[in-house]
Structures are given as C-alpha cells and as structure tokens.
Design an enzyme around this catalytic site. Structure first.
Site, PDB file in Angstrom:
ATOM      1  N   CYS A  17      42.973  38.551  40.366  1.00 45.07           N
ATOM      2  CA  CYS A  17      41.635  39.131  40.276  1.00 45.07           C
ATOM      3  C   CYS A  17      40.739  38.778  41.469  1.00 45.07           C
ATOM      4  CB  CYS A  17      41.010  38.734  38.949  1.00 45.07           C
ATOM      5  SG  CYS A  17      39.791  39.918  38.392  1.00 45.07           S
TER       6      CYS A  17
ATOM      7  N   ARG B 196      32.471  48.453  35.153  1.00 42.90           N
ATOM      8  CA  ARG B 196      33.612  47.549  35.265  1.00 42.90           C
ATOM      9  C   ARG B 196      34.847  48.188  34.647  1.00 42.90           C
ATOM     10  NH1 ARG B 196      31.931  42.612  36.839  1.00 42.90           N
ATOM     11  NH2 ARG B 196      33.926  41.652  36.360  1.00 42.90           N
TER      12      ARG B 196
ATOM     13  N   HIS C 262      44.985  39.141  34.080  1.00 47.05           N
ATOM     14  CA  HIS C 262      44.805  37.730  33.717  1.00 47.05           C
ATOM     15  C   HIS C 262      44.768  37.648  32.213  1.00 47.05           C
ATOM     16  CE1 HIS C 262      40.709  39.106  33.456  1.00 47.05           C
ATOM     17  NE2 HIS C 262      40.552  39.168  34.766  1.00 47.05           N
TER      18      HIS C 262
HETATM   19  N1  GLN Z   1      34.124  39.448  40.927  1.00 41.88           N
HETATM   20  C1  GLN Z   1      35.233  40.327  40.975  1.00 41.88           C
HETATM   21  C2  GLN Z   1      34.991  41.688  40.352  1.00 41.88           C
HETATM   22  O1  GLN Z   1      34.232  41.809  39.413  1.00 41.88           O
HETATM   23  C3  GLN Z   1      36.455  39.651  40.343  1.00 41.88           C
HETATM   24  C4  GLN Z   1      36.251  39.363  38.891  1.00 41.88           C
HETATM   25  C5  GLN Z   1      37.312  38.503  38.300  1.00 41.88           C
HETATM   26  O2  GLN Z   1      37.935  37.675  38.972  1.00 41.88           O
HETATM   27  N2  GLN Z   1      37.488  38.639  37.007  1.00 41.88           N
HETATM   28  O3  GLN Z   1      35.557  42.669  40.785  1.00 41.88           O
END
Ligand code: GLN
Length: 240
Positions: free
Chosen positions: A97, A131, A193
């Site tokens: 990630c 997201r 993850h």
């Molecule tokens: N900050 C990054 C995003 O939102 C990665 C997030 C994460 O590692 N879960 O894309």
C-alpha cells in the site's frame, strides 16, 4: 548443512504500520521458526542506512499520507542507494500500500504536491475521486492472493511494468486497469493488506523461499489448517 537464516529488514515499523503490518512480519517469523529456519527482523527507521548485503527481504508497510511524506524524504535520501543495490543483487522486497506507492517514481496525494519515490518500480500514483476500499482478490503465479484494500491513490504502471497480477475481484491499482500491484524480479508491491500474509500463507512461503534462494517446494510442509481456513474466508469475502 549450515543453518538456514532469513534476514528481514522492516522499514519504518513505527510509521508505516497500519493494517496488520506487524502481523505480516510475525507470520514470516513463525513460519520460519516452525521449520527450524532462523529469522531476524531488523527495524530500520528514519536516519538508518540500509546495508544492501545485510538483508534477504525488505518489508515496507502502509501508512497515512503524512507519515508517507516523512518516510519518502528518508527513503529517497538515506536508503535509496541501499534499496537499489539490494534489489540489483536479487534481494526480495515486499511493499504494501503506502510502501508500494513509495517504490514508484512519485505519489501525488494533492495536485501539484508530489511525494517522491525511489523508482524501483516503473509506476507513479495519482489521487483519484474517493477511496478504493473493499475485499480484493488477484491472481499471482496461477494462485489466488486475497486481502483488503483501502487507498486513495491510483497507481499507473508504465508500459512494460508487470503488475503483481490481474484483479479477480475488487479495485486494484486504479479501479479500472484490471491490474493489481507490480513486480520486477524479486521486488513486489501490492495494495493488499489487512492482513496479507496470515490470509495467504502460500505467499509468505514464496517470499521466504525467494529470501532463502530455494524453491518454495523445498520448504518443509506445515500443518496449515488455520491458515487454509483464513485463506478460504478471505476468498469468500472477496467473492472468489
Ligand atoms: N496514503 C495512501 C493512500 O491513501 C496509502 C494508504 C495505505 O497505506 N493504506 O493512497
């Protein structure tokens, strides 16, 4: 026969550690211990150099944009050379990630505000609308890797950059490209993850085998009843 040893470097365990990243390391440690393989985990945080000959597997977890920013500065200045040399001699890397994004050329969480990466993988990450969250499954080497994704970034692979695998269910790198993660040699990055390795013990074994320089088939079999159940549950959650 000399004792086998897996030397893991955990990068920024104090900063890039959301979504069970510690659990991923514990699983690697346990699966080694159950097989009589010595396993060391060396935390390397801000300011610590990475000795390219000292580790078999480098692990990078996920993080919030703010923590990523801090790590990116350090990764690109203090550790970049070590990371490239480690990868060039065939050392394994697993980046999840936020860590995955930092292996690319840059991550742009806000238009015009780029967080630099180390360019170990030929990709970059942009912000998208909303997201990408949910259960996800992808295909890697003919097997299923199942997990959970939660990222705002959309990761665009350069032409010629191999993904880790095609998306079977879920969003993947951009939500529309059909690809997930990236892989160049023994450098692997993924958005999966929550917790990746306990849900996919076979993938943990692949990493252990790469790190030891052996075939995964040569690792002693373990009683994987709980791991198999966790894998089946993760697949069911993703609908595959
Ligand atoms: N900050 C990054 C995003 O939102 C990665 C997030 C994460 O590692 N879960 O894309």
């Amino acid at each position: 026969m000399p004792e086998q040893q897996l030397r893991i470097a955990a990068l920024y365990p104090d900063l890039l550690n959301i979504y069970a990243d510690r659990g991923n390391l514990l699983l690697l440690e346990r699966r080694c211990a159950w097989r009589g393989i010595a396993c060391t985990i060396t935390p390397l945080s801000l300011g610590d150099r990475l000795d390219p000959d000292a580790h078999d597997l480098v692990y990078l977890g996920g993080g919030q944009d703010r923590d990523q920013q801090l790590c990116a500065e350090d990764l690109t200045t203090v550790k970049a050379e070590g990371m490239h040399a480690h990868a060039a001699r065939g050392g394994a890397v697993l980046a999840v990630c936020g860590g995955f994004q930092l292996l690319g050329h840059h991550y742009e969480p806000v238009a015009g505000d780029r967080i630099p990466g180390i360019g170990l993988l030929d990709l970059h990450t942009e912000r998208g609308d909303g997201r990408l969250i949910g259960n996800v499954a992808i295909e890697v080497d003919g097997r299923t890797l199942a997990g959970f994704e939660n990222h705002a970034g959309r990761t665009v692979l350069a032409p010629g950059q191999a993904p880790l695998g095609p998306v079977l269910a879920g969003h993947g790198n951009t939500g529309s490209s059909g690809s997930e993660g990236a892989r160049t040699g023994n450098v692997l990055g993924t958005y999966l993850h929550g917790p990746l390795l306990p849900k996919n013990a076979w993938f943990a074994d692949l990493l252990i085998a790469i790190g030891l320089g052996v075939d995964p088939e040569d690792l002693a079999p373990l009683d994987d009843r709980f791991e198999d159940a966790a894998h089946a549950a993760a697949r069911r959650a993703a609908g595959v």
